[in-house]
Design a protein around this motif. Structure first.
Motif, PDB file in Angstrom:
ATOM      1  N   MET A 136      -9.753  25.867 -47.397  1.00  0.00           N
ATOM      2  CA  MET A 136      -9.703  25.126 -46.145  1.00  0.00           C
ATOM      3  C   MET A 136     -10.672  23.947 -46.156  1.00  0.00           C
ATOM      4  SD  MET A 136     -11.559  27.653 -43.353  1.00  0.00           S
ATOM      5  CE  MET A 136     -10.231  28.858 -43.438  1.00  0.00           C
ATOM      6  N   LYS A 137     -10.231  22.849 -45.543  1.00  0.00           N
ATOM      7  CA  LYS A 137     -11.025  21.629 -45.465  1.00  0.00           C
ATOM      8  C   LYS A 137     -11.597  21.399 -44.072  1.00  0.00           C
ATOM      9  CE  LYS A 137      -8.370  19.421 -49.171  1.00  0.00           C
ATOM     10  NZ  LYS A 137      -7.450  18.311 -49.534  1.00  0.00           N
ATOM     11  N   CYS A 138     -11.037  22.052 -43.089  1.00  0.00           N
ATOM     12  CA  CYS A 138     -11.591  21.978 -41.742  1.00  0.00           C
ATOM     13  C   CYS A 138     -12.998  22.566 -41.797  1.00  0.00           C
ATOM     14  CB  CYS A 138     -10.720  22.747 -40.757  1.00  0.00           C
ATOM     15  SG  CYS A 138     -11.204  22.569 -39.027  1.00  0.00           S
ATOM     16  N   SER A 139     -13.996  21.794 -41.384  1.00  0.00           N
ATOM     17  CA  SER A 139     -15.375  22.236 -41.596  1.00  0.00           C
ATOM     18  C   SER A 139     -16.244  21.962 -40.374  1.00  0.00           C
ATOM     19  CB  SER A 139     -15.967  21.529 -42.817  1.00  0.00           C
ATOM     20  OG  SER A 139     -16.007  20.122 -42.601  1.00  0.00           O
ATOM     21  N   GLY A 145     -28.620  21.620 -32.136  1.00  0.00           N
ATOM     22  CA  GLY A 145     -28.317  23.018 -31.817  1.00  0.00           C
ATOM     23  C   GLY A 145     -26.835  23.308 -31.791  1.00  0.00           C
ATOM     24  N   ASP A 146     -26.020  22.344 -32.208  1.00  0.00           N
ATOM     25  CA  ASP A 146     -24.572  22.507 -32.160  1.00  0.00           C
ATOM     26  C   ASP A 146     -23.960  22.519 -33.556  1.00  0.00           C
ATOM     27  OD1 ASP A 146     -24.637  22.477 -29.390  1.00  0.00           O
ATOM     28  OD2 ASP A 146     -24.239  20.318 -29.263  1.00  0.00           O
ATOM     29  N   GLY A 195     -12.926  16.761 -28.044  1.00  0.00           N
ATOM     30  CA  GLY A 195     -12.811  16.658 -29.496  1.00  0.00           C
ATOM     31  C   GLY A 195     -11.791  17.603 -30.096  1.00  0.00           C
ATOM     32  N   PHE A 196     -11.115  18.388 -29.241  1.00  0.00           N
ATOM     33  CA  PHE A 196     -10.127  19.362 -29.716  1.00  0.00           C
ATOM     34  C   PHE A 196      -8.791  19.071 -29.071  1.00  0.00           C
ATOM     35  CE2 PHE A 196      -8.277  23.755 -28.923  1.00  0.00           C
ATOM     36  CZ  PHE A 196      -7.734  23.875 -30.193  1.00  0.00           C
ATOM     37  N   CYS A 220     -15.736  17.625 -32.797  1.00  0.00           N
ATOM     38  CA  CYS A 220     -15.734  18.635 -31.731  1.00  0.00           C
ATOM     39  C   CYS A 220     -17.038  19.427 -31.791  1.00  0.00           C
ATOM     40  CB  CYS A 220     -14.537  19.561 -31.911  1.00  0.00           C
ATOM     41  SG  CYS A 220     -14.434  20.903 -30.715  1.00  0.00           S
ATOM     42  N   ARG A 221     -17.841  19.327 -30.754  1.00  0.00           N
ATOM     43  CA  ARG A 221     -19.165  19.963 -30.746  1.00  0.00           C
ATOM     44  C   ARG A 221     -19.074  21.350 -30.099  1.00  0.00           C
ATOM     45  NH1 ARG A 221     -23.023  16.041 -32.005  1.00  0.00           N
ATOM     46  NH2 ARG A 221     -24.676  17.538 -31.511  1.00  0.00           N
TER      47      ARG A 221
END
Length: 386
Positions: A136-139, A145-146, A195-196, A220-221
């Motif tokens: 997977m490349k989604c990282s 703190g996020d 962000g999603f 996306c935080r």
């Protein structure tokens, strides 16, 4: 060795089968035509399941579920397999891995999912990471703190109606003697989170109405509070989930095969050619004999795998064997049923052509047949050092 069902299990089977026949069958043709389940229909089905006391029946009583055993729940899934997956989705079986919720996650995700107030969807697959999960490349990377997540997921089932998502992403890399190995972490992500984005996926010939979606993450935080389980511990959470989903696909295949068989049996007894029912011809009757033999064999493999889980016995190989056999059996049964119906089997006057199309995906998702054979063979050869 007792192969019979208890009175309680017989009640489960009859109740769920009756529900599918009365509440699911009447809507299947419309869903197939429109490739869509109206939200009001889905909510109506969900409420009837809640009233029946079967919603989230795969969860323990301690969190509001019915507390069914693995075997009992497999019987439920087997009966649901007779119906359209787009509609039985609303029968409500949240992902078991939500039991890993802790602290505020319990009130925000676990309990609302069990009560039917929020629906979940699991996101693991990517364009370049199907069977190779670690590809997977989604990282996600640390920023203060996020966690900041970037990447995408696709083929995400149930996402159309999900309120939140259980997402697996890469959160680091370990150097091992066999090369780099990605660390995986599981996150809980709400629909609409900045962000999603959830987008429509691909049009599939299988299970129309049970749509797949694409998930996109753009800076996306997410705070630590959204981590499900331990940071870098996603594989531990994932492995616990895989048992349940593979059994679900396996049980579904058995239930769908029995529905096809019932139709083939009745049709062969009634359809006449050359002055007699086609069931009189050995070419047809032997096919029917082979069908029921394979269905029963798949059924026993499926229930045996569920029983082993209930006994806390190793079940990885047994469940893999059940999945590869049951899904490939379903392909043969649907094809034979279509052959018995002849040309009419390909017409949408009957659901046979739909069963035939739907069956194809069962050998792919939740672990391809090739992955199941890998699991089986490694389990056999590993003790021998090979």
């Amino acid at each position: 060795m007792d192969f019979g069902l208890s009175p309680e299990q017989e009640m489960i089977v009859s109740t769920v089968r009756s529900f599918v026949e009365k509440e699911i069958y009447p809507h299947e043709a419309e869903v197939e035509r429109n490739a869509h389940v109206p939200l009001e229909l889905g909510q109506e089905i969900k409420q009837k399941v809640i009233d029946l006391g079967f919603y989230a029946c795969n969860f323990p009583e301690s969190v509001g579920g019915a507390g069914l055993s693995h075997l009992d729940f497999t019987l439920v899934e087997r009966e649901l397999g007779r119906g359209s997956m787009a509609l039985t989705h609303f029968f409500g079986r949240p992902q078991n891995i939500l039991m890993a919720c802790e602290g505020e996650q319990v009130e925000k995700y676990l309990l609302p999912a069990v009560r039917g107030e929020r629906m979940d969807a699991l996101a693991m697959t990517e364009p370049d990471a199907g069977s190779d999960v670690r590809g997977m490349k989604c990282s996600a990377v640390r920023d203060g703190g996020d966690w900041v997540v970037n990447g995408s997921k696709h083929f995400i089932s149930g996402a159309e109606h999900a309120d939140f998502f259980i997402v697996f992403v890469a959160t680091g890399v370990d150097e091992t003697p066999r090369g780099p190995k990605k660390r995986i972490t599981c996150f809980l992500v709400d629909r609409g989170h900045p962000g999603f984005e959830v987008r429509d996926g691909y049009n599939s010939v299988s299970h129309k109405g049970y749509k797949n979606c694409i998930l996109s993450f753009d800076d996306c935080r997410l705070p630590d509070a959204q981590v499900l389980g331990e940071v870098d511990g996603g594989f531990a959470v994932m492995n616990e989930w895989l048992y349940a989903t593979r059994l679900t696909v396996t049980a579904f295949s058995v239930g769908r095969a029995r529905r096809c068989f019932d139709m083939a049996l009745e049709y062969a007894a009634e359809r006449k050619q050359f002055g007699q029912p086609i069931a009189k011809f050995q070419g047809v009757s032997f096919q029917v004999a082979d069908m029921i033999t394979e269905i029963d064999a798949a059924d026993f493999l499926t229930l045996a795998g569920a029983w082993r889980l209930d006994q806390n016995l190793p079940a990885n190989r047994e469940i893999a064997s059940a999945k590869v056999y049951a899904t490939e059996m379903l392909a043969r049964v649907t094809d034979t049923t279509l052959q018995i119906f002849g040309g009419m089997g390909l017409m949408d006057d009957f659901p046979i052509e739909r069963f035939w199309r739907d069956a194809r995906v069962e050998r792919i998702w939740d672990g391809t047949s090739e992955i199941q054979r890998h699991i089986i063979s490694r389990d056999l050869f590993r003790p021998l050092g090979a």
